[in-house]
Scaffold this motif. Structure first.
Motif, PDB file in Angstrom:
ATOM      1  N   VAL A 144       0.850  -1.193   0.000  1.00 40.53           N
ATOM      2  CA  VAL A 144       0.000   0.000   0.000  1.00 40.53           C
ATOM      3  C   VAL A 144       0.885   1.242   0.000  1.00 40.53           C
ATOM      4  N   THR A 145       0.320   2.358  -0.413  1.00 37.23           N
ATOM      5  CA  THR A 145       1.047   3.631  -0.404  1.00 37.23           C
ATOM      6  C   THR A 145       0.980   4.255   0.988  1.00 37.23           C
ATOM      7  N   GLU A 146       1.775   5.308   1.182  1.00 36.86           N
ATOM      8  CA  GLU A 146       1.773   5.961   2.496  1.00 36.86           C
ATOM      9  C   GLU A 146       0.461   6.663   2.805  1.00 36.86           C
ATOM     10  N   GLY A 147      -0.386   6.852   1.795  1.00 36.65           N
ATOM     11  CA  GLY A 147      -1.685   7.470   2.018  1.00 36.65           C
ATOM     12  C   GLY A 147      -2.775   6.497   2.424  1.00 36.65           C
ATOM     13  N   ALA A 172       5.421  -5.835  -5.487  1.00 36.36           N
ATOM     14  CA  ALA A 172       4.298  -5.055  -4.959  1.00 36.36           C
ATOM     15  C   ALA A 172       4.807  -3.771  -4.304  1.00 36.36           C
ATOM     16  N   HIS A 173       5.883  -3.867  -3.514  1.00 36.85           N
ATOM     17  CA  HIS A 173       6.451  -2.667  -2.881  1.00 36.85           C
ATOM     18  C   HIS A 173       6.966  -1.678  -3.924  1.00 36.85           C
ATOM     19  N   LYS A 174       7.647  -2.185  -4.929  1.00 37.89           N
ATOM     20  CA  LYS A 174       8.193  -1.293  -5.955  1.00 37.89           C
ATOM     21  C   LYS A 174       7.080  -0.580  -6.718  1.00 37.89           C
ATOM     22  N   LEU A 175       5.996  -1.283  -7.000  1.00 39.57           N
ATOM     23  CA  LEU A 175       4.873  -0.666  -7.708  1.00 39.57           C
ATOM     24  C   LEU A 175       4.166   0.363  -6.830  1.00 39.57           C
ATOM     25  N   ALA A 176       3.971   0.044  -5.547  1.00 36.78           N
ATOM     26  CA  ALA A 176       3.313   0.985  -4.641  1.00 36.78           C
ATOM     27  C   ALA A 176       4.158   2.250  -4.468  1.00 36.78           C
ATOM     28  N   LYS A 177       5.459   2.071  -4.334  1.00 33.82           N
ATOM     29  CA  LYS A 177       6.344   3.224  -4.211  1.00 33.82           C
ATOM     30  C   LYS A 177       6.320   4.066  -5.483  1.00 33.82           C
ATOM     31  N   ARG A 178       6.312   3.410  -6.630  1.00 35.93           N
ATOM     32  CA  ARG A 178       6.244   4.129  -7.902  1.00 35.93           C
ATOM     33  C   ARG A 178       4.924   4.888  -8.041  1.00 35.93           C
ATOM     34  N   LYS A 201      -3.399   1.109  -3.354  1.00 31.51           N
ATOM     35  CA  LYS A 201      -3.048  -0.282  -3.023  1.00 31.51           C
ATOM     36  C   LYS A 201      -2.588  -0.996  -4.285  1.00 31.51           C
ATOM     37  N   VAL A 202      -1.705  -1.956  -4.103  1.00 32.08           N
ATOM     38  CA  VAL A 202      -1.172  -2.749  -5.212  1.00 32.08           C
ATOM     39  C   VAL A 202      -1.184  -4.221  -4.799  1.00 32.08           C
ATOM     40  N   ASN A 217       7.100   2.717   5.307  1.00 32.99           N
ATOM     41  CA  ASN A 217       6.420   2.490   4.029  1.00 32.99           C
ATOM     42  C   ASN A 217       7.219   1.583   3.104  1.00 32.99           C
ATOM     43  N   TYR A 218       6.491   0.759   2.372  1.00 28.35           N
ATOM     44  CA  TYR A 218       7.063  -0.148   1.359  1.00 28.35           C
ATOM     45  C   TYR A 218       7.979  -1.198   1.976  1.00 28.35           C
ATOM     46  N   GLY A 219       7.610  -1.640   3.175  1.00 28.56           N
ATOM     47  CA  GLY A 219       8.279  -2.779   3.787  1.00 28.56           C
ATOM     48  C   GLY A 219       9.422  -2.408   4.700  1.00 28.56           C
ATOM     49  N   HIS A 220       9.542  -3.153   5.798  1.00 30.14           N
ATOM     50  CA  HIS A 220      10.648  -2.965   6.732  1.00 30.14           C
ATOM     51  C   HIS A 220      11.892  -3.739   6.305  1.00 30.14           C
TER      52      HIS A 220
END
Length: 382
Positions: free
Chosen positions: A10-13, A149-155, A173-174, A364-367
């Motif tokens: 998911v995005t930070e929003g 998924a993280h790379k797409l959400a960050k993008r 969300k992705v 955001n985008y995973g720990h």
């Protein structure tokens, strides 16, 4: 054998991630002034209101309300009609100090009290089990579904912030479904992207822009084929988002935060917790161990479990599973872990240098999978 596996980001929003980000921003602000702060900070967001609650014990003075507003602004929420406005939202605070009963076990471990290990002065801040995982199927030693998924959400957030797609909003969300053959990722079966947008956005243009500016730059072309399915805003309009569309809560995206469901999870959330809470710090150490087991060539895939009791410094158990990929026995790997890694709360904090304001980077985008974080460093194991 072919199989499908799906992970989301998911995005930070996203309302839950907004809460995680506020909690970690508060933690970082305390650590910037007092690295021995005890913080267990929860955030709730909903319809024009933010509630910050929990336990904080610190010598630092922090303006929590201003941190909340600055964080919401940083994410990009500025419209009370569609999500939340950082300028006008109501901020409620309900903060107390850490329980004296919990502090007894954290301040002085059972081993220290009994004279077994006098140097192990701190005990675990809670009981529980924490998992770490690594696989060599991506460059970041993360499973392919959550990696993409993280790379797409960050993008998706980047194209909004850089005005490449200037009509989308912060909530998004992705989801990525990867097809595996003989336990190796071979193609992308499905990509789902849902993004909040302005009320006057053209949905066909949105679908085209997401493919062109979000998916195409991120997903390797060789993993896509004519059978790959795309679902972009499959419900149609997505104008109302953030805490106005759905309430948010710290710690509700624990699978997004870790391995996308590909590995087991002990159940503890991360954000808003200082590293005396082994929910967070031991999960980071478990990832550090698993990644180095794989990076050092002892296995292609590795899962680690550590378990703790409140007030006790040493872990109760260490579990290793290499899923049949180990080059040496799991018992030998456990011995390497004992020889190379400090697993008490104090040892983890010192080894990974966790008493500093690094936690906003994790939210955001995973720990896991971010190269600049200390538990992602690769070392040579003896």
């Amino acid at each position: 054998m072919r199989r499908l596996f799906t992970s989301e980001s998911v995005t930070e929003g996203h309302p839950d991630k907004l809460c995680d980000y506020i909690s970690d921003s508060i933690l970082d602000s305390y650590f910037a002034k007092d690295p021995y702060s005890r913080v267990a900070c929860e955030t709730v967001a909903g319809k024009g209101q933010i509630l910050v609650t929990g336990e904080i014990t610190s010598n630092a003075e922090v303006d929590i309300e201003q941190i909340v507003r600055n964080t919401i602004k940083e994410v990009g929420f500025d419209n009370s009609e569609t999500d939340i406005d950082y300028r006008t939202c109501k901020v409620l605070l309900n903060i107390s100090k850490q329980s004296a009963d919990i502090a007894l076990g954290v301040d002085k471990s059972l081993e220290n009290k009994e004279g077994i290990h006098e140097e192990e002065s701190e005990g675990a801040g809670d009981q529980g089990m924490m998992f770490g995982f690594a696989t060599n199927e991506t460059e970041d030693y993360m499973p392919m579904p959550i990696y993409l998924a993280h790379k797409l959400a960050k993008r998706l957030s980047e194209v909004r912030k850089e005005n490449i797609i200037n009509y989308i909003r912060p909530d998004g969300k992705v989801q990525v479904t990867v097809e595996y053959e003989d336990n190796k990722p071979v193609r992308i079966d499905t990509i789902v992207v849902s993004t909040q947008h302005n009320s006057d956005a053209d949905l066909e243009k949105l679908k085209s822009d997401i493919k062109e500016y979000v998916i195409k730059p991120i997903v390797p072309a060789e993993l896509l084929d004519s059978e790959t399915k795309y679902y972009i805003n499959p419900t149609g309009r997505f104008v109302i988002g953030g805490p106005l569309g759905d309430s948010g809560l710290t710690g509700r995206k624990i699978i997004v935060d870790t391995y996308g469901g590909y590995s087991r999870h002990g159940g503890g959330a991360f954000s808003g917790k200082d590293p005396t809470k082994v929910d967070r710090s031991a999960a980071y150490m478990a990832r550090y161990i698993a990644k180095n087991i794989v990076a050092n060539g002892f296995a292609s895939k590795c899962e680690i479990q550590l378990s703790y009791a409140i007030g006790v410094a040493e872990p109760l158990s260490i579990y290793v599973d290499t899923f049949g990929t180990g080059k040496i026995l799991d018992s030998e790997i456990i011995q390497k872990i004992r020889n190379n890694f400090k697993l008490t709360p104090r040892g983890i904090i010192e080894s990974l240098d966790l008493r500093r304001p690094i936690y906003k980077k994790t939210t955001n985008y995973g720990h896991f999978g971010k190269k600049d974080l200390p538990w992602e460093q690769i070392i040579k194991l003896a």
